[in-house]
Enzyme design. Sequence first.
Site, PDB file in Angstrom:
ATOM      1  N   GLY A 166      -2.914  76.966 179.124  1.00  0.00           N
ATOM      2  CA  GLY A 166      -2.308  75.784 179.727  1.00  0.00           C
ATOM      3  C   GLY A 166      -1.015  75.418 179.036  1.00  0.00           C
ATOM      4  O   GLY A 166      -0.060  74.973 179.673  1.00  0.00           O
ATOM      5  N   HIS A 169       6.070  70.268 182.135  1.00  0.00           N
ATOM      6  CA  HIS A 169       6.122  69.780 180.762  1.00  0.00           C
ATOM      7  C   HIS A 169       7.222  70.554 180.045  1.00  0.00           C
ATOM      8  O   HIS A 169       7.213  71.778 179.989  1.00  0.00           O
ATOM      9  CB  HIS A 169       4.759  70.015 180.122  1.00  0.00           C
ATOM     10  CG  HIS A 169       4.610  69.515 178.731  1.00  0.00           C
ATOM     11  ND1 HIS A 169       4.932  70.290 177.631  1.00  0.00           N
ATOM     12  CD2 HIS A 169       4.160  68.334 178.245  1.00  0.00           C
ATOM     13  CE1 HIS A 169       4.675  69.602 176.529  1.00  0.00           C
ATOM     14  NE2 HIS A 169       4.207  68.414 176.872  1.00  0.00           N
ATOM     15  N   GLU A 211       5.713  64.162 180.100  1.00  0.00           N
ATOM     16  CA  GLU A 211       6.748  64.653 179.172  1.00  0.00           C
ATOM     17  C   GLU A 211       7.529  65.783 179.828  1.00  0.00           C
ATOM     18  O   GLU A 211       7.747  66.833 179.239  1.00  0.00           O
ATOM     19  CB  GLU A 211       6.086  65.124 177.870  1.00  0.00           C
ATOM     20  CG  GLU A 211       5.208  64.063 177.228  1.00  0.00           C
ATOM     21  CD  GLU A 211       4.364  64.590 176.074  1.00  0.00           C
ATOM     22  OE1 GLU A 211       4.360  65.818 175.850  1.00  0.00           O
ATOM     23  OE2 GLU A 211       3.705  63.789 175.397  1.00  0.00           O
ATOM     24  N   CYS A 262       2.999  66.895 166.616  1.00  0.00           N
ATOM     25  CA  CYS A 262       3.604  68.218 166.771  1.00  0.00           C
ATOM     26  C   CYS A 262       5.056  68.247 166.299  1.00  0.00           C
ATOM     27  O   CYS A 262       5.534  69.274 165.799  1.00  0.00           O
ATOM     28  CB  CYS A 262       3.514  68.668 168.224  1.00  0.00           C
ATOM     29  SG  CYS A 262       4.165  67.478 169.414  1.00  0.00           S
TER      30      CYS A 262
END
Length: 650
Positions: A188, A265, A317, A413
Amino acid sequence: MELNRLKSIPLKDIKIDDIYWSRYINTIFSRGIKHQWEILNDRIEGVEKSHCISNFMIAAGLKTGEFGGKVFQDTDLAKWIEAAAYSLEIRPDAELEKLVDWSVDLVEKAQGEDGYINTYYTIVEPDGRWKNLMEGHELYTAGHFIEAAVAYYNATGKDKLLKIMCRFADYICQVFGEGKDQLKGYPGHPEIELALVKLYHTTGTKKYLELAKFFVDKRGCPPDYFKQELEQRNGRFIFPEMELFDEKYFVSHKPIREQTTAEGHAVRNVYLYSAVADLAYEYQDQELLAACKANYENIVGRRMYVTGSIGSAELGERFTCDFDLPNHSNYSETCASIGLALFCKRMLEIEKDAKYADVMERTLYNSVLSGISLEGDRFFYVNPLEVIPEVVENNPNLRHVKAERQGWFGVACCPPNIIRTLASLGQYIYSVGEDELYVNLFISNTTSCKVGNRNVNISVKSRYPYESSVNLSIESDSSEEFCVAIRMPAGCKVRSAVVAGTQLDVTANIEKGYLRLNRCWKGSTQISIEFDMPARLVVADTRVNADMGKAALVKGPLVYCLEEIDNGKYLFTNQLHLSTKFEEKFEEDLLGGTLAIYTDGEKIVSNNVKNELYHSDGVKKVPARLKFIPYSLWNNRGKGEMLVWIRYEC
């Protein structure tokens, strides 16, 4: 046409000493990496807990407790190890190396007998392996650890982590593929694809490359693998918001070779296309390369901010549509900017075209650096181009925008991603082929490298981008000719180029944005280039609604902004003329030393004597002296308004 790819120079052979970059690099080497180690161990008060080391301790059976954080929490440690590896390659540090070795031992203890590594599924959901590729981030996490293993092996020669990750990769090769009992899915969140290419180059094991291609080729092909998964788990989501997202979000709406626009994304998109570029080269696949070009052109031509950031929408995002580039509510995740730099670097190495270096430079100098404070211990996840603190702190629709950098994040992240990027900055400066040396960025450094079988020493000295002159010294031990290709930055004219005392006709020697100099470089040859790089205003395409009637101030790759501390409140009431003149002034005591830009503008002031919200009294203009600073440096002097796009009058 056969593709012939350039390569990076090993970090250990590059010594950076640069007015713009060294303070960041020195900070993360001296403090930032070890500071983040303390955070990963939950030893810093006042920031969100990482749980990262704790999770590995639990998975390894070294302590008891519950898993903390998100399903992808392991990647914080992986990116930290990668950053530490780059640091060790450049600056050996016995204490730091000891911490990495301890971490490697911990990862080994948490590894399953079959090679599997993932603390969430080991602790929380041991029967859930590979059942939720859409959200589970297992392959994404594996990819970051593979990258860390390759980096640490290259830096130190130690192969323990590499062997650990080869065991895991071997297991993944058994699980996924076209075989009868193998899964036909793909991640994903792309990341493992580009990591597997790196692992292939490090080990020579071709099945890793073939698995990367399998993941790319399967993506977007019917039947929809993620929908099948969702049915098998009765519609259960890890992240409830995923129910709102379509195939475009996962960049799986079409097979890669059929995709023509940048979707989904933003981080997923550019990580994926970084791998697609790698595979286009490895398999000499022109269809994959064409998909990369289409994705790049759509990003840069219609979906990228002037700062080089990407991702317009907070929900997901993600990319939205052409010319939708709001400035106050955009997401522009720091990781997405890093991913765009990675994608551009690969396209540059394959296409040898300066346009990729121009965008790579823009995103590195602006939206990557805006993500970290000068002290290296506070971070932006989201990078807006317009901030009013009281609005972002009280409007729930802007909850993602922060008026000041944060100490850490629950989803962290970006901070370790920034330090691994800064630690590996040397990889972006040069690209090398058998008979070519490309100078992509004008970061002051001294470097030794091989061009084919020739030993070459390079020195770059400049105060770029504050000043526009660049001096290079090239020295070789060989009488064989080779080409030194020097990028001519977009938006800058060349005033002069002098090689070994001889003035060149630059236009006759430029190809794809590079000044190509073919000659024998034996001995030492001096090159001096002077650019015409004044501060200037740029405007957006008229189809960008958010920027209509506004201009942004740039100098070379740098985007500038207004801050409240210099210009007072209500920055949006300022305006200037397109014909205005700018004064450039380097200020030693400003933000550790930076170039400020001044100009005369106007401030629009209300004639509203009754202090009514709406009135017919009109406005007046009063003179205003405006001060701009580099966008990357905003919010290093406290909380306040910030503005990139300013109103103008023709």
